[in-house]
Every structure is written in C-alpha cells, then in structure tokens.
Enzyme design. Structure first.
Site, PDB file in Angstrom:
ATOM      1  N   CYS A  81       0.831  -1.208   0.000  1.00  0.00           N
ATOM      2  CA  CYS A  81       0.000   0.000   0.000  1.00  0.00           C
ATOM      3  C   CYS A  81       0.868   1.262   0.000  1.00  0.00           C
ATOM      4  CB  CYS A  81      -0.876   0.030   1.247  1.00  0.00           C
ATOM      5  SG  CYS A  81      -2.171  -1.211   1.284  1.00  0.00           S
TER       6      CYS A  81
ATOM      7  N   GLU B 147       0.657   3.838   1.940  1.00  0.00           N
ATOM      8  CA  GLU B 147       1.039   4.256   3.294  1.00  0.00           C
ATOM      9  C   GLU B 147       2.299   3.530   3.746  1.00  0.00           C
ATOM     10  OE1 GLU B 147      -1.891   3.307   2.130  1.00  0.00           O
ATOM     11  OE2 GLU B 147      -3.548   3.933   3.422  1.00  0.00           O
TER      12      GLU B 147
HETATM   13  N1  THU Z   1      -4.451   0.571  -1.071  1.00  0.00           N
HETATM   14  C1  THU Z   1      -3.564   1.479  -0.584  1.00  0.00           C
HETATM   15  O1  THU Z   1      -2.468   1.659  -1.140  1.00  0.00           O
HETATM   16  N2  THU Z   1      -3.907   2.195   0.510  1.00  0.00           N
HETATM   17  C2  THU Z   1      -5.132   2.153   1.109  1.00  0.00           C
HETATM   18  O2  THU Z   1      -5.366   2.888   2.061  1.00  0.00           O
HETATM   19  C3  THU Z   1      -6.171   1.251   0.601  1.00  0.00           C
HETATM   20  C4  THU Z   1      -5.730   0.288  -0.429  1.00  0.00           C
HETATM   21  C5  THU Z   1      -4.122  -0.151  -2.303  1.00  0.00           C
HETATM   22  C6  THU Z   1      -3.850  -1.623  -2.172  1.00  0.00           C
HETATM   23  C7  THU Z   1      -4.150  -2.099  -3.574  1.00  0.00           C
HETATM   24  O3  THU Z   1      -3.021  -1.847  -4.395  1.00  0.00           O
HETATM   25  C8  THU Z   1      -5.268  -1.185  -4.042  1.00  0.00           C
HETATM   26  O4  THU Z   1      -5.204  -0.034  -3.208  1.00  0.00           O
HETATM   27  C9  THU Z   1      -6.653  -1.794  -3.955  1.00  0.00           C
HETATM   28  O5  THU Z   1      -6.903  -2.331  -2.711  1.00  0.00           O
END
Ligand code: THU
Length: 129
Positions: free
Chosen positions: A52, A54
C-alpha cells in the site's frame, strides 16, 4: 500544511503501479523533524506481495533513519475519480509500530475535501509487545 501534504500525496499517486486493481493511491508522511516522505501503492501479479501507499511511505522513511511521525495524508481512487481512502488493517498495524495514538490520518478527496482521524480512533487496543 495539511493542504501541502495532500498535494504531495496527489503527486505521489501519479506513480501508483496498480494494473490489477486499477485503484491508485498516494500518501505523504510528515516526520516530526519536518521532512516528508511520499509513497504509492505497488501491486504484483501474485497479488500478495503488493504494498500500500502508506506502507511505502513509512518504509521509505524508516529505511532512511526516521522513526517519529506526525501525520499522513492519503488520496486515491480509480482512474479519473477521487475517494478518501481509509488505511487497511495492515497499514494501521504498521503505523502503530512507530506512531502514537495521536498520529493524525488525513483521508482526502482533494485539498479542500478531507476528513481526519487519529490512529487511536482507527486502531484502538492495538497489539504491542
Ligand atoms: N491501497 C492502498 O495503497 N492504501 C489504502 O489505504 C487502501 C488500499 C491499495 C492496495 C491495492 O493496491 C489497491 O489499493 C486496492 O486495494
């Protein structure tokens, strides 16, 4: 300052590598020393190794010696749209490793439209050793 951080997250979102979900996320992490680390989500064909936005920002910062954080701004959505993403459970746990319950999480659609929550609100009674 919040607007600056959101703008940095919007810039970071442009680097999102998300060919599988199509959901593009950017994050900007403010360290207590005033420096900012950005991150985007980085997906993988095997899905599991995806990271992710974050955690990308937090791991970049920690890998450069930073461990004290004040706030993080998060933006995201499918191509051409913007929602205010809430961090996943894994990212909340990673935040709890380094951040106080007062750590501020800014979930933004854009620099005018955002909501904030503390880590303590999003991850009460977090696991710790
Ligand atoms: N994702 C993030 O990068 N941060 C979040 O807060 C929610 C989800 C990403 C993970 C994945 O690559 C995509 O968003 C869909 O879930």
């Amino acid at each position: 300052m919040v607007k600056d951080l959101i703008n940095k997250a919007i810039e970071a979102r442009k680097f999102s590598y998300s060919p599988y979900s199509g959901f593009q996320v950017g994050a900007a992490l403010l360290c207590k020393d005033g420096t900012v680390y950005t991150g985007c989500n980085v997906e993988n064909a095997a899905y599991g190794p995806s990271n992710c936005a974050e955690r990308t920002a937090i791991f970049k910062a920690v890998s450069e010696g930073k461990r004290e954080f004040e706030k993080i701004a998060i933006v995201g959505g499918m191509e051409g749209e913007s929602v205010a993403p809430t961090p996943c459970g894994v990212c909340r746990q990673v935040m709890s490793e380094f951040c106080d319950p007062s750590f501020e999480i800014i979930m933004a659609k854009n620099e005018e439209d955002y909501e904030t929550a503390t880590l303590g609100e999003l991850l009460p009674r977090s696991f710790d050793l």
